[in-house]
Design an enzyme around this catalytic site. Structure first.
Site, short mmCIF file in Angstrom:
data_model
loop_
_atom_site.label_atom_id
_atom_site.label_comp_id
_atom_site.label_asym_id
_atom_site.label_seq_id
_atom_site.Cartn_x
_atom_site.Cartn_y
_atom_site.Cartn_z
N LYS A 52 1.11 -1.10 0.15
CA LYS A 52 0.28 0.13 0.06
C LYS A 52 0.57 1.11 0.51
O LYS A 52 0.86 2.77 -0.43
CB LYS A 52 -1.11 -0.10 0.99
CG LYS A 52 -2.11 -1.75 0.94
CD LYS A 52 -2.44 -1.13 2.13
CE LYS A 52 -4.08 -2.58 2.01
NZ LYS A 52 -4.30 -2.62 3.30
N GLN A 96 -4.59 -1.55 9.46
CA GLN A 96 -4.57 -3.18 8.57
C GLN A 96 -4.92 -3.76 10.01
O GLN A 96 -5.04 -3.76 11.05
CB GLN A 96 -3.03 -3.11 8.53
CG GLN A 96 -2.17 -4.57 8.18
CD GLN A 96 -3.38 -3.85 6.55
OE1 GLN A 96 -3.31 -4.15 5.64
NE2 GLN A 96 -3.90 -5.31 6.75
N ASP A 119 -11.26 3.02 3.15
CA ASP A 119 -11.08 1.03 3.57
C ASP A 119 -12.82 1.20 3.27
O ASP A 119 -13.45 -0.20 3.00
CB ASP A 119 -10.45 0.48 4.59
CG ASP A 119 -9.59 0.17 4.43
OD1 ASP A 119 -9.36 -0.25 3.73
OD2 ASP A 119 -9.17 -0.82 5.59
#
Ligand code: NAP
Length: 278
Positions: A52, A96, A119
């Site tokens: 990422k 995460q 997200d």
């Protein structure tokens, strides 16, 4: 002959488009910044976080990296999220997952400002998807819609079957297909006579987390099959939820693992980051 849907190539196309958009934003004096938080040092999470950050650098998005020890308390993590919520130079926040067991993931996710929730997991964004209004959408299903569209696969009027009902993949996937005017059925672990349902699908999305479970017996001749699963098989080779060898010749188009859905997830995270600018 079936088409192999090249997620790597489509993800690269999207990243090139985003890179141009970011350059234009920068020329306008705007900057983009994603804060990435990892708690503990799970090797798979470290690989995802690394990818990422690499994608951010490629596109021109600044990234702030927080690598916190495994024994970080929930309160300390919440304080960091709140500080990043308040930080005007941060556009996106990504925590995460999975988090260590002593931290309640839902509490953390719901504390991220919905305006920075790249997200797409915050309830406000999930609700927005449900009613068809603007908000961040979970990256994997968003990427699958792009895979279909950019491979000229029509969704409107098609019978779409989604295997799996997770909050991250199955549910948002179903809503996006519905938004695209597909006729959608969701199956899960309690679904009876599952093959009778999957064999009606024009488009079959498989997100069950079971290596190579779906073979040709689940698939209607000529269907499009999208494989979300990612696993290591008995030979340590990457594989999906679909048994590619058995399934592919029954399809008109199929995603491989690796190189199908995976690269799209990161590309769409970048898309959400670029769209986080306000
Ligand atoms: P998950 O949270 O474990 O959900 C799995 C879903 O599949 C559940 O709804 C479960 O039903 C259902 N299921 C399990 N076994 C089934 C069966 N035999 N028949 C029908 N349905 C079944 O998984 P997830 O987060 O959605 O992820 C699914 C897979 O995609 C995993 O392999 C994951 O690693 C992968 N993934 C890949 C990406 C990527 O970027 N490539 C992104 C996200 C996830 P119940 O609800 O009844 O338990």
């Amino acid at each position: 002959m079936y088409q192999i849907i090249d997620g790597k190539k489509i993800a690269q196309e999207i990243k090139e488009e985003l890179k141009e958009q970011v350059a234009a934003l920068k020329a306008d004096g705007k900057t983009l910044c994603l804060a990435v938080i990892q708690v503990g040092n799970d090797p798979a999470s470290s690989v995802y976080v690394g990818n990422k950050k690499k994608a951010c650098a490629y596109i021109g998005i600044d990234s702030l990296s927080y690598e916190l020890p495994e024994d970080t308390t929930q309160e300390d993590l919440l304080d960091l999220v709140k500080a990043l919520n308040a930080d005007k130079k941060v556009n996106g926040i990504l925590v995460q997952l999975p988090l260590p067991q002593h931290i309640d993931e839902e509490t953390i996710i719901q504390t991220i400002s919905p305006d920075k929730d790249v997200d797409g997991f915050h309830m406000r964004n999930v609700g927005a998807l449900c009613v068809g209004s603007k908000g961040f959408v979970s990256c994997t299903p968003l990427g699958i819609i792009q895979l279909l569209k950019r491979s000229q696969i029509e969704i409107e009027g098609k019978r779409c079957v989604v295997l799996g009902r997770s909050n991250i993949v199955g549910k948002p996937m179903s809503l996006l297909l519905l938004q695209e005017n597909g006729t959608v059925t969701i199956c899960h672990s309690r679904t009876k006579e599952i093959k009778e349902i999957t064999r009606q699908a024009d488009i079959l999305i498989v997100a069950i987390g079971k290596p190579k479970l779906v073979d040709d017996t689940y698939i209607k001749e000529g269907a499009v099959v999208i494989d979300v699963g990612i696993h290591r098989d008995e030979n340590n080779k990457l594989c999906g939820d679909v048994d590619f060898e058995k399934a592919a010749s029954h399809t008109s188009a199929i995603t491989p693992v690796p190189g199908g859905v995976g690269p799209m997830t990161i590309a769409m995270l970048m898309y959400n980051c670029v769209n986080a600018i306000n």
